[in-house]
Motif scaffolding. Structure first.
Motif, mmCIF file in Angstrom:
data_model
loop_
_atom_site.group_PDB
_atom_site.id
_atom_site.type_symbol
_atom_site.label_atom_id
_atom_site.label_comp_id
_atom_site.label_asym_id
_atom_site.label_seq_id
_atom_site.Cartn_x
_atom_site.Cartn_y
_atom_site.Cartn_z
ATOM 1 N N TRP A 182 24.146 -16.468 -24.950
ATOM 2 C CA TRP A 182 25.510 -16.812 -24.539
ATOM 3 C C TRP A 182 26.338 -17.206 -25.751
ATOM 4 O O TRP A 182 25.923 -18.028 -26.558
ATOM 5 C CB TRP A 182 25.486 -17.947 -23.533
ATOM 6 N N GLY A 188 30.877 -14.323 -24.003
ATOM 7 C CA GLY A 188 29.955 -14.196 -22.874
ATOM 8 C C GLY A 188 28.568 -13.855 -23.357
ATOM 9 O O GLY A 188 28.112 -14.335 -24.408
ATOM 10 N N SER A 207 26.793 -7.718 -19.008
ATOM 11 C CA SER A 207 26.316 -8.236 -17.713
ATOM 12 C C SER A 207 24.857 -8.653 -17.811
ATOM 13 O O SER A 207 24.417 -9.539 -17.081
ATOM 14 C CB SER A 207 26.498 -7.180 -16.615
ATOM 15 N N THR A 229 31.561 -10.889 -18.613
ATOM 16 C CA THR A 229 31.236 -12.302 -18.829
ATOM 17 C C THR A 229 32.079 -12.879 -19.962
ATOM 18 O O THR A 229 32.581 -12.140 -20.827
ATOM 19 C CB THR A 229 29.740 -12.456 -19.176
#
Length: 254
Positions: A182, A188, A207, A229
């Protein structure tokens, strides 16, 4: 001696003067004769018989003056038309071509030669596209209006490509995974691959992630799937290229 004989001798000894035209003068004849001689030049053969009472001019003139002779041209050769037997079997074949282009070798050579001053444009074509499908460019590299905050002058560090969520994302070149997780600054789910000599690529808004830190990957290796994300307004791939820690325009490398 008779009177007739004496008179005959006087007639024979006295030259008879030719009759002069009424409108002619001796000076006029001399001008005409001089002009005739100058026109002929060396080519004329002149015979002049002189008498006490005048001049008689006889001249042999060439049939044509040299200047009037036609110019002689060299014959021009004309190529004969090429023809073939209508029953001949004629075919054409393309020469076989092969290429030994190695993008990984070119990438390494360019970055080694450039050192810390690698020029992005000099590496054009050294990175493969990160998506299997045709790249559809959306938001480009550079300053823009932020799609999240609406502020002007936001620096967009990469190139966005349209991609439905779940689209395969591949390594742009061979290298080592140095980050997979992350990203706290809007990326993201993010993967970073080090290609050596200061060149890295990043894959953002995934994803899911298909690699781990330390993994050695080849060009075209699956690293994850596109998503939305982090700081994202929709499914797409945010792709970055960094040279010695500084972001550069990815399009100069693809």
């Amino acid at each position: 001696m008779s009177k007739h004989a004496a008179s005959g001798r006087r007639r024979a000894s006295a030259p008879i003067a030719p009759e002069r035209p009424r409108n002619a003068s001796p000076s006029g004849r001399r001008r005409a004769e001089t002009k005739s001689v100058s026109v002929g030049g060396a080519a004329q053969k002149v015979a002049i018989t002189a008498a006490t009472s005048g001049l008689i001019l006889t001249a042999a003139m060439p049939t044509h003056a040299a200047a009037d002779d036609p110019v002689q041209h060299e014959p021009v050769a004309v190529d004969a038309p090429v023809s073939a037997d209508p029953n001949a079997d004629i075919g054409f074949a393309r020469a076989g071509l092969s290429s030994k282009y190695d993008p990984d070798a070119k990438l390494a050579a360019i970055t080694v030669a450039a050192g810390s001053h690698a020029v992005p444009a000099a590496a054009k074509g050294t990175l493969s596209t990160p998506l299997d499908s045709s790249l559809v460019q959306t938001s480009g590299f550079g300053h823009r209006v932020s799609p999240i905050t609406g502020q002007h002058g936001e620096m967009h560090n990469g190139q966005d490509f349209a991609a439905a969520c779940g689209t395969a994302v591949n390594a742009a070149a061979s290298g080592t995974v140095v980050f997979a997780g992350w990203h706290p600054y809007g990326g993201g789910n993010r993967v970073v691959i080090d290609h050596g000599n200061g060149v890295q690529t990043t894959y953002n808004h995934l994803s899911n992630i298909a690699v781990t830190v330390g993994a050695e990957v080849e060009r075209g290796f699956l690293v994850g799937a596109s998503g939305t994300t982090g700081s994202s307004t929709g499914c797409h791939l945010h792709f970055e290229v960094m040279v010695n820690g500084e972001v550069v325009d990815p399009l100069n490398w693809l």
